[in-house]
Write a protein that holds these residues in place. Structure first.
Motif, PDB file in Angstrom:
ATOM      1  N   ALA A  53       5.962  -2.735  -6.179  1.00 40.00           N
ATOM      2  CA  ALA A  53       5.611  -1.227  -5.752  1.00 40.00           C
ATOM      3  C   ALA A  53       4.309  -1.189  -5.213  1.00 40.00           C
ATOM      4  CB  ALA A  53       5.879  -0.338  -6.883  1.00 40.00           C
ATOM      5  N   GLU A  54       3.367  -1.620  -5.785  1.00 40.94           N
ATOM      6  CA  GLU A  54       1.967  -1.710  -5.130  1.00 40.94           C
ATOM      7  C   GLU A  54       1.900  -2.188  -3.898  1.00 40.94           C
ATOM      8  OE1 GLU A  54      -2.676  -2.565  -6.607  1.00 40.94           O
ATOM      9  OE2 GLU A  54      -0.977  -2.961  -7.813  1.00 40.94           O
ATOM     10  N   LEU A  55       2.728  -3.466  -3.803  1.00 41.01           N
ATOM     11  CA  LEU A  55       2.658  -4.353  -2.392  1.00 41.01           C
ATOM     12  C   LEU A  55       3.217  -3.493  -1.295  1.00 41.01           C
ATOM     13  CD1 LEU A  55       1.779  -7.098  -1.866  1.00 41.01           C
ATOM     14  CD2 LEU A  55       4.417  -7.943  -2.052  1.00 41.01           C
ATOM     15  N   THR A  56       4.606  -2.798  -1.736  1.00 38.06           N
ATOM     16  CA  THR A  56       4.892  -1.976  -0.748  1.00 38.06           C
ATOM     17  C   THR A  56       4.055  -0.866  -0.160  1.00 38.06           C
ATOM     18  OG1 THR A  56       7.134  -2.300  -1.785  1.00 38.06           O
ATOM     19  CG2 THR A  56       7.201  -0.381  -0.406  1.00 38.06           C
ATOM     20  N   GLU A  57       3.101  -0.212  -0.990  1.00 37.94           N
ATOM     21  CA  GLU A  57       2.330   0.675  -0.742  1.00 37.94           C
ATOM     22  C   GLU A  57       1.224   0.247   0.197  1.00 37.94           C
ATOM     23  OE1 GLU A  57      -0.984   3.841  -2.914  1.00 37.94           O
ATOM     24  OE2 GLU A  57       0.965   2.665  -4.229  1.00 37.94           O
ATOM     25  N   LEU A  58       0.721  -1.039  -0.270  1.00 38.29           N
ATOM     26  CA  LEU A  58      -0.226  -1.789   0.611  1.00 38.29           C
ATOM     27  C   LEU A  58       0.223  -2.053   2.025  1.00 38.29           C
ATOM     28  CD1 LEU A  58      -1.924  -3.991  -1.938  1.00 38.29           C
ATOM     29  CD2 LEU A  58      -3.025  -2.138  -0.966  1.00 38.29           C
ATOM     30  N   SER A 104       0.052  -1.077   7.879  1.00 36.25           N
ATOM     31  CA  SER A 104       0.836  -0.770   9.179  1.00 36.25           C
ATOM     32  C   SER A 104       0.515   0.537   9.663  1.00 36.25           C
ATOM     33  CB  SER A 104       2.347  -0.782   8.693  1.00 36.25           C
ATOM     34  OG  SER A 104       2.681   0.486   7.948  1.00 36.25           O
ATOM     35  N   ASN A 105      -0.549   1.271   9.163  1.00 37.25           N
ATOM     36  CA  ASN A 105      -1.119   2.646   9.636  1.00 37.25           C
ATOM     37  C   ASN A 105      -2.448   2.441   9.835  1.00 37.25           C
ATOM     38  OD1 ASN A 105      -1.503   5.240  10.087  1.00 37.25           O
ATOM     39  ND2 ASN A 105      -0.875   5.901   8.127  1.00 37.25           N
ATOM     40  N   PRO A 106      -2.880   1.601  10.888  1.00 42.31           N
ATOM     41  CA  PRO A 106      -4.440   1.417  11.314  1.00 42.31           C
ATOM     42  C   PRO A 106      -5.370   2.646  11.506  1.00 42.31           C
ATOM     43  CG  PRO A 106      -2.976   0.423  13.162  1.00 42.31           C
ATOM     44  CD  PRO A 106      -2.040   1.150  12.060  1.00 42.31           C
ATOM     45  N   ASP A 107      -4.586   3.776  12.024  1.00 40.48           N
ATOM     46  CA  ASP A 107      -5.332   4.860  12.540  1.00 40.48           C
ATOM     47  C   ASP A 107      -6.004   5.468  11.285  1.00 40.48           C
ATOM     48  OD1 ASP A 107      -2.717   5.863  14.906  1.00 40.48           O
ATOM     49  OD2 ASP A 107      -4.648   4.693  15.059  1.00 40.48           O
ATOM     50  N   GLU A 108      -5.049   5.794   9.884  1.00 35.32           N
ATOM     51  CA  GLU A 108      -5.580   6.188   8.713  1.00 35.32           C
ATOM     52  C   GLU A 108      -6.425   5.232   7.874  1.00 35.32           C
ATOM     53  OE1 GLU A 108      -3.782   8.582   4.877  1.00 35.32           O
ATOM     54  OE2 GLU A 108      -2.515   8.157   6.863  1.00 35.32           O
ATOM     55  N   TYR A 143      -6.808  -6.253   3.049  1.00 32.17           N
ATOM     56  CA  TYR A 143      -6.068  -7.390   3.125  1.00 32.17           C
ATOM     57  C   TYR A 143      -6.241  -8.284   1.766  1.00 32.17           C
ATOM     58  CZ  TYR A 143      -4.613 -12.148   4.597  1.00 32.17           C
ATOM     59  OH  TYR A 143      -3.958 -13.378   4.578  1.00 32.17           O
ATOM     60  N   GLN A 144      -7.495  -8.326   1.485  1.00 32.60           N
ATOM     61  CA  GLN A 144      -7.843  -9.160   0.307  1.00 32.60           C
ATOM     62  C   GLN A 144      -6.903  -8.367  -1.109  1.00 32.60           C
ATOM     63  OE1 GLN A 144     -11.921  -9.030  -0.200  1.00 32.60           O
ATOM     64  NE2 GLN A 144     -12.432 -10.255   1.462  1.00 32.60           N
ATOM     65  N   HIS A 145      -7.117  -7.149  -1.126  1.00 29.64           N
ATOM     66  CA  HIS A 145      -6.172  -6.684  -2.185  1.00 29.64           C
ATOM     67  C   HIS A 145      -4.769  -7.109  -2.087  1.00 29.64           C
ATOM     68  CE1 HIS A 145      -5.220  -2.465  -4.568  1.00 29.64           C
ATOM     69  NE2 HIS A 145      -4.918  -3.910  -5.143  1.00 29.64           N
ATOM     70  N   TYR A 146      -4.250  -6.971  -1.012  1.00 28.80           N
ATOM     71  CA  TYR A 146      -2.920  -7.357  -0.630  1.00 28.80           C
ATOM     72  C   TYR A 146      -2.557  -8.782  -1.082  1.00 28.80           C
ATOM     73  CZ  TYR A 146       1.336  -8.201   2.098  1.00 28.80           C
ATOM     74  OH  TYR A 146       2.735  -8.733   2.628  1.00 28.80           O
ATOM     75  N   GLU A 147      -3.515  -9.634  -0.863  1.00 31.28           N
ATOM     76  CA  GLU A 147      -3.271 -11.158  -0.960  1.00 31.28           C
ATOM     77  C   GLU A 147      -3.523 -11.202  -2.539  1.00 31.28           C
ATOM     78  OE1 GLU A 147      -2.473 -13.738   0.959  1.00 31.28           O
ATOM     79  OE2 GLU A 147      -1.747 -12.167   2.031  1.00 31.28           O
ATOM     80  N   ASP A 148      -4.235 -10.491  -3.199  1.00 36.84           N
ATOM     81  CA  ASP A 148      -4.447 -10.725  -4.441  1.00 36.84           C
ATOM     82  C   ASP A 148      -2.905 -10.257  -5.355  1.00 36.84           C
ATOM     83  OD1 ASP A 148      -5.930  -8.840  -7.175  1.00 36.84           O
ATOM     84  OD2 ASP A 148      -5.941 -10.920  -6.987  1.00 36.84           O
ATOM     85  N   VAL A 149      -2.473  -9.312  -4.859  1.00 37.95           N
ATOM     86  CA  VAL A 149      -1.429  -8.825  -5.573  1.00 37.95           C
ATOM     87  C   VAL A 149      -0.147  -9.763  -5.403  1.00 37.95           C
ATOM     88  CG1 VAL A 149       0.496  -6.743  -5.647  1.00 37.95           C
ATOM     89  CG2 VAL A 149      -1.933  -6.185  -5.222  1.00 37.95           C
ATOM     90  N   LYS A 150      -0.199 -10.270  -4.300  1.00 35.52           N
ATOM     91  CA  LYS A 150       0.961 -11.317  -4.006  1.00 35.52           C
ATOM     92  C   LYS A 150       0.652 -12.503  -4.916  1.00 35.52           C
ATOM     93  CE  LYS A 150       1.938 -12.830   0.271  1.00 35.52           C
ATOM     94  NZ  LYS A 150       1.660 -13.197   1.523  1.00 35.52           N
TER      95      LYS A 150
END
Length: 633
Positions: free
Chosen positions: A586-591, A596-600, A611-618
């Motif tokens: 669920a956290e991965l989906t949120e990340l 995919s929302n570079p503006d915000e 990205y580092q957080h994303y890789e850590d969760v993976k």
């Protein structure tokens, strides 16, 4: 992407997803290996761009490697852990710095302690504590024995060195794996192990292979390079073949309709070319012809290409016979106490791990190796046609394709040379090429074509499908199905072997064992044997426990309680892991939504923090899934 001179491919575009398993297919020379080299940045295209996610590592296994090794098998495999080794060094250095200080409350000390904690955690996440165990598991899976680990790698053949290169890629766990014909140097057991490994691999895979069974087991997407373009199929290889035939049929219909349209337009232009009143219409149709995108049909149906081996001369009832045979090289014994019997018209497959003696046996039968003990007797009027593993490399590189065949063709076969070469997919232009410019597959086809020049009644083929594309393998298999003589076939290609032989001989531990049936019958029986061995072990263990039980019921009761408590603990851990995996997903989906929302989230993306957080969760998900699998087995 295109290159100076003739186009290999033009305006190629496709996207590879995080978990895509792509089988890259096409005829020999279509550009499959070239595309892998471009993705790995070994080559630069003349135009076009390629984008790889920042921070992603690529593991690339080429068809051939050039290496000068001075390490052991295990030592070379361990070089895969570059990042882990650097972290290990950093942890040791930081530890030494902390041990030398006593200012425990200072900011510098706290900062160092935090660095040590971060490095230690990253080391754990990257599998630093299991490097040696992981290396051992992968090497054993790829066919090495424990006794091979400390042997110098330069003692091994190029095929075994290639396995170490593959092991290093698997141990590095890159986000993208590129494999160019990985099964060429593997035996059936190692291929099955690699299939299982890649089936559970978490990243992207792009694979070039001519092993249909391997592709079906590993891939979920097929990308075909044809006529300089890419056709993308969201399916495995066997489904792709069916869809491709439907596409070619559709192309053929479109081509025929377009040809009729072109003929009608040309007929109109010719008829009214010189009439002033029709000049405008004529010019309009001429422009229409110029602008028309011509429909191309990918290829002809390969089933229309065929050849037959020469009729097998008559021979005695027994083709080959050997008793109490011992084979080897110098003081090294490869096979011993071996009995072998092959009758006229009988067809057998030699299988087993590399190094178990398959090629040694065929060399002895072909007369290229003298036995250490015993004798091999050929039957009356036995004539051998032998294709060795290195047969393609024995061709003269300076001769043309035609000259290679012409120099040994005699009698009635000479007028048929071009027909024979055509049967092996060599065009008239190809026959004038020198051998040295041919691809690996083309050299293999040429070496096989030489077998047609003389009739024989004992055909020995040692790995004939290496480097052959799918259509070439189908041509060869069709010819072998019609061949009437005796045959010994060494191959690791299960799809190719299926239906070709009525007997399988397994080489293992210097001995041979015979199985009746084809390769899939053999594999099924091997599974049953493995299960029976486990059952026998369980029965023995059960008998031992029963004996103890009869002498001590209390001990048995206590042991049962202990096992039940252990199982409850395992079940609790499994439930906890399933909950954690669901939360992390669920956290991965949120990340992913944030990325995919570079503006915000521009600042977090630019800094790399997101990205580092994303890789850590993976990585956390991968570790927990691995633990779940180990506990649930």
């Amino acid at each position: 992407m295109n290159f100076t001179g003739d186009f290999l491919f033009r305006d190629v575009s496709f996207v590879v997803g995080d978990k895509d398993r792509i089988g890259l297919v096409g005829k020999n020379g279509a550009g499959k290996s070239t595309l892998l080299k471009i993705i790995n940045k070994n080559m630069e295209p003349e135009s076009g761009t390629m984008t790889i996610t920042s921070g992603f590592k690529i593991g690339y296994l080429p068809q051939e490697i050039i290496a000068d090794y001075h390490t052991t098998v295990f030592g070379e495999a361990m070089t895969a852990f570059v990042e882990q080794k650097e972290l290990e060094k950093k942890i040791a250095e930081t530890n030494d710095l902390l041990m030398a200080r006593a200012d425990y409350e200072s900011d510098d000390y706290i900062k160092l302690a935090q660095q040590l904690s971060d490095a230690t955690e990253l080391f754990r996440q990257l599998g630093g504590h299991t490097m040696e165990g992981d290396t051992e598991k992968v090497l054993l899976g790829l066919g090495f024995k424990q006794g091979d680990f400390q042997r110098p790698l330069n003692e091994f053949s190029s095929g075994w060195q290639m396995r170490v290169s593959l092991a290093k890629i698997l141990l590095q766990n890159p986000e993208i794996i590129l494999l160019d014909e990985p099964t060429n140097h593997l035996d059936i057991e190692s291929i099955q192990w690699l299939e299982e490994y890649l089936a559970n691999y978490y990243g992207s895979l792009i694979l070039v292979s001519h092993d249909r069974a391997f592709l079906d087991r590993v891939t979920n997407r097929t990308v075909e390079i044809t006529l300089g373009n890419i056709q993308d199929y969201k399916c495995s290889y066997s489904d792709y073949v069916q869809q491709r035939m439907e596409r070619i049929e559709s192309q053929q219909n479109a081509y025929e309709n377009q040809q009729k349209q072109i003929a009608d337009i040309e007929k109109f232009v010719e008829r009214f070319r010189y009439k002033a009143t029709k000049a405008k219409q004529v010019q309009s149709r001429v422009k229409m012809l110029d602008k028309m995108d011509k429909v191309e049909v990918d290829t002809i149906d390969p089933s229309s290409i065929s050849f037959r081996f020469p009729p097998a001369p008559h021979s005695g009832r027994v083709t080959v016979e050997a008793q109490d045979l011992q084979l080897g090289y110098g003081h090294l014994t490869v096979l011993e106490k071996l009995d072998f019997h092959l009758e006229r018209g009988e067809k057998v497959a030699f299988v087993g791990r590399n190094g178990e003696g398959k090629s040694t046996m065929v060399k002895a039968i072909a007369g290229e190796l003298n036995p250490q003990r015993g004798e091999i007797k050929l039957g009356h009027q036995a004539v051998i046609g032998y294709y060795a593993q290195n047969q393609a490399m024995l061709l003269n590189p300076e001769k043309t394709v035609f000259e290679t065949i012409d120099e040994i063709a005699v009698g009635d076969i000479r007028p048929k040379i071009r027909s024979i070469l055509g049967s092996f997919l060599f065009s008239t232009e190809d026959t004038e090429k020198k051998v040295k410019v041919l691809s690996g597959g083309e050299k293999s086809r040429l070496a096989l074509a030489k077998l047609l020049l003389s009739p024989f009644n004992l055909l020995i083929l040692d790995e004939p499908t290496n480097h052959l594309d799918m259509s070439s393998k189908d041509v060869l298999k069709n010819a072998l199905l019609q061949y009437e003589g005796s045959m010994i076939l060494v191959s690791h290609d299960r799809d190719f072997l299926q239906g070709l032989t009525e007997k399988v001989i397994e080489f293992k531990d210097k001995q041979v064992k015979t199985y009746i049936g084809d390769v899939y019958d053999f594999l099924d029986k091997k599974k049953i044997e493995s299960l029976q061995e486990l059952q026998r072990a369980d029965k023995q263990q059960g008998f031992s426990l029963d004996a103890k039980s009869s002498s001590s019921n209390k001990e048995s009761y206590e042991k049962r309680k202990e096992e039940e408590a252990k199982q409850r603990k395992t079940n609790n851990r499994l439930n906890k892991l399933e909950k954690e995996i669901a939360e992390l997903n669920a956290e991965l989906t949120e990340l992913e939504a944030k990325m995919s929302n570079p503006d915000e989230y521009a600042e977090a993306i630019a800094s790399g923090e997101l990205y580092q957080h994303y890789e850590d969760v993976k990585r956390q998900i991968a570790r927990r899934e691995e633990e779940w699998l180990e506990l649930s087995c």
